[in-house]
Design a protein around this motif. Structure first.
Motif, PDB file in Angstrom:
ATOM      1  N   UNK A  34       0.845  -1.183   0.000  1.00  0.00           N
ATOM      2  CA  UNK A  34       0.000   0.000   0.000  1.00  0.00           C
ATOM      3  C   UNK A  34       0.886   1.240   0.000  1.00  0.00           C
ATOM      4  N   UNK A  35       0.831   1.988  -1.076  1.00  0.00           N
ATOM      5  CA  UNK A  35       1.453   3.304  -1.087  1.00  0.00           C
ATOM      6  C   UNK A  35       0.484   4.291  -0.434  1.00  0.00           C
ATOM      7  N   UNK A  36       0.957   5.444   0.025  1.00  0.00           N
ATOM      8  CA  UNK A  36       0.062   6.384   0.713  1.00  0.00           C
ATOM      9  C   UNK A  36      -1.201   6.686  -0.089  1.00  0.00           C
ATOM     10  N   UNK A  37      -2.342   6.562   0.592  1.00  0.00           N
ATOM     11  CA  UNK A  37      -3.631   6.837  -0.036  1.00  0.00           C
ATOM     12  C   UNK A  37      -4.248   5.664  -0.764  1.00  0.00           C
ATOM     13  N   UNK A  38      -3.568   4.530  -0.816  1.00  0.00           N
ATOM     14  CA  UNK A  38      -4.084   3.377  -1.549  1.00  0.00           C
ATOM     15  C   UNK A  38      -4.807   2.386  -0.632  1.00  0.00           C
ATOM     16  N   UNK A  39      -5.582   1.507  -1.233  1.00  0.00           N
ATOM     17  CA  UNK A  39      -6.219   0.401  -0.527  1.00  0.00           C
ATOM     18  C   UNK A  39      -6.068  -0.853  -1.383  1.00  0.00           C
ATOM     19  N   UNK A  40      -6.343  -1.997  -0.763  1.00  0.00           N
ATOM     20  CA  UNK A  40      -6.237  -3.275  -1.475  1.00  0.00           C
ATOM     21  C   UNK A  40      -7.455  -4.134  -1.140  1.00  0.00           C
ATOM     22  N   UNK A  41      -7.729  -5.087  -1.996  1.00  0.00           N
ATOM     23  CA  UNK A  41      -8.838  -6.017  -1.790  1.00  0.00           C
ATOM     24  C   UNK A  41      -8.290  -7.415  -1.542  1.00  0.00           C
ATOM     25  N   UNK A  42      -8.806  -8.059  -0.497  1.00  0.00           N
ATOM     26  CA  UNK A  42      -8.495  -9.462  -0.221  1.00  0.00           C
ATOM     27  C   UNK A  42      -9.658 -10.299  -0.743  1.00  0.00           C
ATOM     28  N   UNK A  43      -9.357 -11.240  -1.608  1.00  0.00           N
ATOM     29  CA  UNK A  43     -10.398 -12.032  -2.269  1.00  0.00           C
ATOM     30  C   UNK A  43     -10.156 -13.514  -2.052  1.00  0.00           C
ATOM     31  N   UNK A  44     -11.155 -14.207  -1.535  1.00  0.00           N
ATOM     32  CA  UNK A  44     -11.092 -15.657  -1.385  1.00  0.00           C
ATOM     33  C   UNK A  44     -11.385 -16.293  -2.741  1.00  0.00           C
ATOM     34  N   UNK A  45     -10.455 -17.115  -3.217  1.00  0.00           N
ATOM     35  CA  UNK A  45     -10.662 -17.788  -4.497  1.00  0.00           C
ATOM     36  C   UNK A  45     -10.499 -19.294  -4.284  1.00  0.00           C
ATOM     37  N   UNK A  46     -11.101 -20.058  -5.183  1.00  0.00           N
ATOM     38  CA  UNK A  46     -11.058 -21.518  -5.090  1.00  0.00           C
ATOM     39  C   UNK A  46     -12.452 -22.098  -5.254  1.00  0.00           C
ATOM     40  N   UNK A  47     -12.512 -23.311  -5.753  1.00  0.00           N
ATOM     41  CA  UNK A  47     -13.799 -23.931  -5.988  1.00  0.00           C
ATOM     42  C   UNK A  47     -14.388 -24.574  -4.738  1.00  0.00           C
ATOM     43  N   UNK A  48     -15.708 -24.632  -4.687  1.00  0.00           N
ATOM     44  CA  UNK A  48     -16.400 -25.341  -3.621  1.00  0.00           C
ATOM     45  C   UNK A  48     -16.411 -24.639  -2.278  1.00  0.00           C
ATOM     46  N   UNK A  49     -16.098 -23.336  -2.234  1.00  0.00           N
ATOM     47  CA  UNK A  49     -16.097 -22.615  -0.954  1.00  0.00           C
ATOM     48  C   UNK A  49     -17.539 -22.441  -0.489  1.00  0.00           C
ATOM     49  N   UNK A  50     -17.790 -22.837   0.758  1.00  0.00           N
ATOM     50  CA  UNK A  50     -19.145 -22.784   1.299  1.00  0.00           C
ATOM     51  C   UNK A  50     -19.341 -21.628   2.272  1.00  0.00           C
ATOM     52  N   UNK A  51     -18.429 -21.481   3.233  1.00  0.00           N
ATOM     53  CA  UNK A  51     -18.555 -20.401   4.214  1.00  0.00           C
ATOM     54  C   UNK A  51     -17.189 -19.752   4.425  1.00  0.00           C
ATOM     55  N   UNK A  52     -17.228 -18.464   4.783  1.00  0.00           N
ATOM     56  CA  UNK A  52     -16.011 -17.697   5.075  1.00  0.00           C
ATOM     57  C   UNK A  52     -16.255 -16.923   6.363  1.00  0.00           C
ATOM     58  N   UNK A  53     -15.271 -16.910   7.252  1.00  0.00           N
ATOM     59  CA  UNK A  53     -15.347 -16.124   8.489  1.00  0.00           C
ATOM     60  C   UNK A  53     -14.011 -15.417   8.671  1.00  0.00           C
ATOM     61  N   UNK A  54     -14.041 -14.081   8.644  1.00  0.00           N
ATOM     62  CA  UNK A  54     -12.826 -13.288   8.751  1.00  0.00           C
ATOM     63  C   UNK A  54     -12.468 -13.028  10.208  1.00  0.00           C
TER      64      UNK A  54
END
Length: 207
Positions: A34-54
């Motif tokens: 992250x450079x100043x002023x920037x943001x990033x996205x975290x993306x869950x990838x992969x087949x068959x994903x049923x639930x996600x808990x951060x």
């Protein structure tokens, strides 16, 4: 999908989708810096994903999360009946190229040292494309510094103005001839403020 009854009637259903399993992972968009002023996205990838808990500081069960600070982010998910724990580390730059803006004044034949911020940076001054932390400016003009840190982030400084002092009249001094015990009269003319010194080192001024 077609099924037939005992009476020979056709029943149509579907379509049916088949998703191939792929080991889940975290994808970072656009990257993990992250450079100043920037943001990033975290993306869950992969087949068959049923639930996600951060995990904190994130929360919820979305497949995508937005972050704007450095840290290690983690989540727990289930896919095809199995549990996976994923994490990703984000790095943030604190780069800052601010420098004194001036204006600074130089006399003919002199210069002013423009100082860049100290750090593990690559430096580039313009005009001239000079790669140095501190720049000795001997010409009037507008100067600017670009720095790049070890994470690849760049920052551009404010513009520094350097002016040249011009003298409309040259300094002219004249002495005097005296006899022992008499006072001497010294005179000088020129533009600007004139100061007399008691010695050649110009340390003691005369009033």
């Amino acid at each position: 999908l077609v099924a037939y009854t005992d009476q020979g009637c056709a029943l149509f259903g579907g379509p049916a989708f088949l998703q191939q399993f792929a080991t889940p992972s975290l994808n970072i968009i656009p990257d993990n810096v992250l450079c100043p002023g920037e943001s990033a996205a975290l993306e869950v990838i992969g087949g068959g994903v049923e639930t996600v808990l951060w995990d904190p500081p994130l929360s919820g069960g979305n497949f995508t999360q937005s972050v704007n600070a450095a840290g290690t982010y983690a989540c727990t998910l289930t896919a095809c009946g199995e549990t996976f724990q994923l994490s990703a580390t984000i790095y943030a730059s604190t780069i800052n190229a601010s420098i004194p803006a001036g204006p600074f004044t130089i006399c003919g034949g002199g210069g002013i040292l423009l100082e860049g911020p100290t750090g593990d940076y690559d430096y580039l001054w313009t005009p001239g494309n000079i790669a140095t932390e501190d720049l000795l400016a001997t010409l009037p003009g507008d100067y600017q510094l670009q720095i790049t840190d070890t994470l690849g982030c760049t920052a551009l400084s404010n513009v520094v103005q350097v002016l040249e002092q011009s003298f409309t009249q040259q300094l002219v001094a004249s002495g005097d001839t005296t006899c022992p015990g008499d006072d001497a009269v010294l005179s000088a003319s020129g533009s600007g403020t004139i100061l007399w010194f008691a010695n050649a080192d110009a340390l003691d001024t005369l009033s």
